[in-house]
Design a protein around this motif. Structure first.
Motif, mmCIF file in Angstrom:
data_model
loop_
_atom_site.group_PDB
_atom_site.id
_atom_site.type_symbol
_atom_site.label_atom_id
_atom_site.label_comp_id
_atom_site.label_asym_id
_atom_site.label_seq_id
_atom_site.Cartn_x
_atom_site.Cartn_y
_atom_site.Cartn_z
ATOM 1 N N ALA A 120 0.720 7.729 8.535
ATOM 2 C CA ALA A 120 2.170 7.549 8.601
ATOM 3 C C ALA A 120 2.559 6.257 7.884
ATOM 4 O O ALA A 120 1.763 5.326 7.762
ATOM 5 N N SER A 121 3.778 6.212 7.401
ATOM 6 C CA SER A 121 4.296 5.004 6.760
ATOM 7 C C SER A 121 4.939 4.095 7.800
ATOM 8 O O SER A 121 5.218 4.507 8.930
ATOM 9 N N ALA A 169 -5.723 7.202 7.383
ATOM 10 C CA ALA A 169 -5.431 8.598 7.725
ATOM 11 C C ALA A 169 -4.772 8.622 9.094
ATOM 12 O O ALA A 169 -4.753 7.620 9.822
ATOM 13 N N ALA A 170 -4.240 9.772 9.438
ATOM 14 C CA ALA A 170 -3.519 9.930 10.708
ATOM 15 C C ALA A 170 -4.486 10.016 11.888
ATOM 16 O O ALA A 170 -5.707 10.145 11.721
ATOM 17 N N SER A 171 -3.931 9.982 13.088
ATOM 18 C CA SER A 171 -4.729 10.170 14.297
ATOM 19 C C SER A 171 -5.458 11.510 14.252
ATOM 20 O O SER A 171 -4.950 12.498 13.718
ATOM 21 N N THR A 172 -6.653 11.543 14.833
ATOM 22 C CA THR A 172 -7.436 12.794 14.908
ATOM 23 C C THR A 172 -7.333 13.440 16.280
ATOM 24 O O THR A 172 -8.131 14.318 16.611
ATOM 25 N N THR A 230 0.852 -1.181 0.000
ATOM 26 C CA THR A 230 0.000 0.000 0.000
ATOM 27 C C THR A 230 0.893 1.238 0.000
ATOM 28 O O THR A 230 2.127 1.135 0.097
ATOM 29 N N GLN A 231 0.302 2.416 -0.075
ATOM 30 C CA GLN A 231 1.074 3.653 -0.098
ATOM 31 C C GLN A 231 1.889 3.853 1.169
ATOM 32 O O GLN A 231 2.891 4.574 1.157
#
Length: 559
Positions: free
Chosen positions: A89-90, A73-76, A49-50
């Motif tokens: 994040a990767s 997506a990142a943490s909110t 994946t990306q």
């Protein structure tokens, strides 16, 4: 909507061995993995994946692999709270996608602890079921089915067994479920948030999460055997409202190509839209609620609001006796995510022209098998709701005993629901000028017994309740402890085959299935699913249809 002197409204009056023939029911165009393909449940073949490599685990049915809890997506949390989602994040190496991801913060009072996943603001994750081989070529990519859960700010997470996608994956789809922000975290609007947003509006954070998930899917789903050019966006109740919004919003154009709205859509002048999941608040009203929320939470600034813990927000907002002002969260007509009203989208011909499958259930929105009502209350409701046409209504739905009053109220509520959905279809075709087909349904089957495995499901006795069709749309009866019968398995096989076909082609029909006619604006009708699979009128008589159509079209409030 008007209500009786006792507060009664149409929508809120409540008396309160599978898949053996699945293959035969599918269109011949559905792809199957080549015999030589490497199964994706082989852990030695991670998927890229990306953000990094992932490996899955065997799903509930043979030949299907599930990838759990992949971040989209990142943490909110912190500075990201009440902001559009950020990229994930990767990671290095292969991530084991073998555990369901955290659900977004929400109240879980009354839900057994072993049914509640971890709760965290780092909750923007998704799950993928696929039966495609790891060597799937571009010409063999499978249709993608993305599901949005429903609910009212509790029991809202994608890992419930009732949303298990293994059966649809076995029928040729790649299924995705995902978590998004809900309640105060998913819908808070506030003047300061509107000011910092860059587009003059705020709220609808959960819908923006959905757009982020769709963008992630578009970039990555081919690696799982899915076709990003054949994506069905589907949802139930609250989730259906997201689909409805994204059929208007420009943010998701090109990211999906068919729409499933289960319980469902209403005619845009239906008074029920004032309080069902598909309703919305004007931005000014939503911002006023947000200002009251900040006061209630004792926070004077956005940094102070973002410094609150998630537990503090959940505890206060959903506490018994919490004030209505400051604790009411829903969709927002913000001018950005939802740029215009439902009616304006139709009349301006900006409603997304994609095939639609939508419907409602026999025992929801006011109708109930346990409803009790007196003749006096029934007649008062008629007078309040229909005014000088109350006598016409009572002539069509007459009642001289309390038992007849309850039965006739149910008959009216069920007719009106089908009429409202049909009129939405005529708006989609005529007012909006769309060419894509609409397939509308009426769910009538009652799931047997009770389900203790899925906290979103009601107790026994609710009839063909709000959301009862979910099991059958997915065909995942294996995911519950209900006492399913052979009839249930047959119904689930037929219904899930309709869904798999619709995801593949935009048409639910296929070999071996009862014919489901597309909506014709000149013929008020629906398709019964459940106890029978056959067309039925939009109302029980032409006179009732004409009355209800006239009543809805006479409403002055347009949503």
């Amino acid at each position: 909507m008007n209500s009786s002197p006792t507060g009664v409204g149409r929508r809120d009056f409540l008396g309160r061995t599978a898949g053996v023939t699945a293959g035969a029911a599918l269109l011949s165009t559905l792809p199957t993995a080549p015999a030589s393909a490497t199964p994706r449940n082989d852990a030695s073949h991670p998927v890229r994946t990306q953000s990094g490599l992932v490996t899955g685990v065997p799903a509930a049915l043979p030949g299907v692999t599930v990838y759990k809890g992949i971040p989209y997506a990142a943490s909110t949390a912190g500075e990201n709270r009440w902001r559009a989602p950020r990229p994930p994040a990767s990671w290095q190496g292969a991530r084991k996608a073998d555990t369901w991801g955290a659900a977004c913060p929400q109240p879980v009072t009354g839900i057994a602890a072993d049914k509640v996943p971890p709760l965290s603001e780092d909750c923007l994750n998704l799950n993928i079921w696929t039966g495609a081989g790891s060597s799937t070529s571009s010409r063999d990519l499978r249709p993608v089915f993305v599901w949005i859960y429903g609910g009212r700010n509790s029991a809202m997470w994608a890992s419930q067994p009732v949303y298990d996608g293994a059966n649809l994956a076995a029928k040729g789809a790649v299924v995705v479920t995902y978590n998004h922000r809900v309640g105060a975290f998913g819908n808070l609007a506030h003047p300061a948030l509107s000011s910092e947003s860059g587009h003059g509006g705020s709220g609808n954070w959960g819908v923006q999460d959905t757009v982020a998930a769709l963008r992630w899917i578009r970039r990555n789903i081919a690696a799982f055997g899915g076709d990003p050019e054949r994506l069905t966006l589907a949802g139930w109740s609250h989730g259906s409202s997201f689909v409805n919004i994204l059929m208007i919003s420009k943010l998701a154009r090109g990211l999906f190509h068919r729409a499933v709205l289960s319980a469902g859509v209403q005619y845009t002048k239906d008074p029920a839209l004032g309080h069902v999941a598909g309703g919305y608040a004007e931005l000014a009203a939503a911002e006023a609620n947000g200002t009251a929320f900040a006061t209630y939470m004792g926070a004077a600034t956005l940094p102070e609001l973002r410094a609150l813990t998630a537990d503090e927000i959940v505890t206060k907002v959903y506490a018994q006796g919490a004030p209505a002002a400051g604790t009411s969260f829903g969709n927002v007509l913000d001018g950005y995510v939802l740029p215009k009203s439902y009616t304006a989208a139709m009349t301006s011909r900006t409603e997304y022209d994609v095939p639609v499958l939508t419907g409602n259930n026999k025992d929801e929105n006011g109708a109930s098998p346990t409803l009790t009502m007196t003749v006096a209350a029934y007649e008062a409701y008629a007078a309040t709701t229909f005014g000088d046409r109350a006598a016409d209504f009572l002539a069509l739905y007459p009642a001289t005993t309390d038992a007849e009053a309850a039965a006739q109220y149910n008959a009216y509520a069920r007719d009106e629901e089908r009429v409202s959905t049909f009129l939405w279809g005529t708006q989609f075709k005529v007012t909006a000028g769309n060419r894509s087909p609409v397939y509308n349904y009426w769910w009538t089957h009652v799931p047997p017994g009770q389900d203790t495995t899925n906290p979103i499901e009601p107790a026994d006795g609710a009839g063909a309740y709000h959301g009862a069709e979910k099991y059958y749309l997915f065909g995942n009866l294996y995911g519950t402890d209900r006492p399913w019968t052979a009839a249930d398995h047959a119904i689930a096989d037929t219904t899930s085959s309709y869904i798999a076909n619709f995801a593949a082609t935009g048409n639910p029909n296929g070999h071996g299935l009862p014919v489901w006619p597309a909506l014709r604006t000149s013929k008020p009708a629906s398709m019964e699913l459940g106890d029978h699979f056959a067309p039925l009128p939009a109302a029980d008589s032409e006179a009732k249809y004409a009355f209800l159509k006239g009543h809805l079209e006479s409403q002055t409030t347009e949503y």
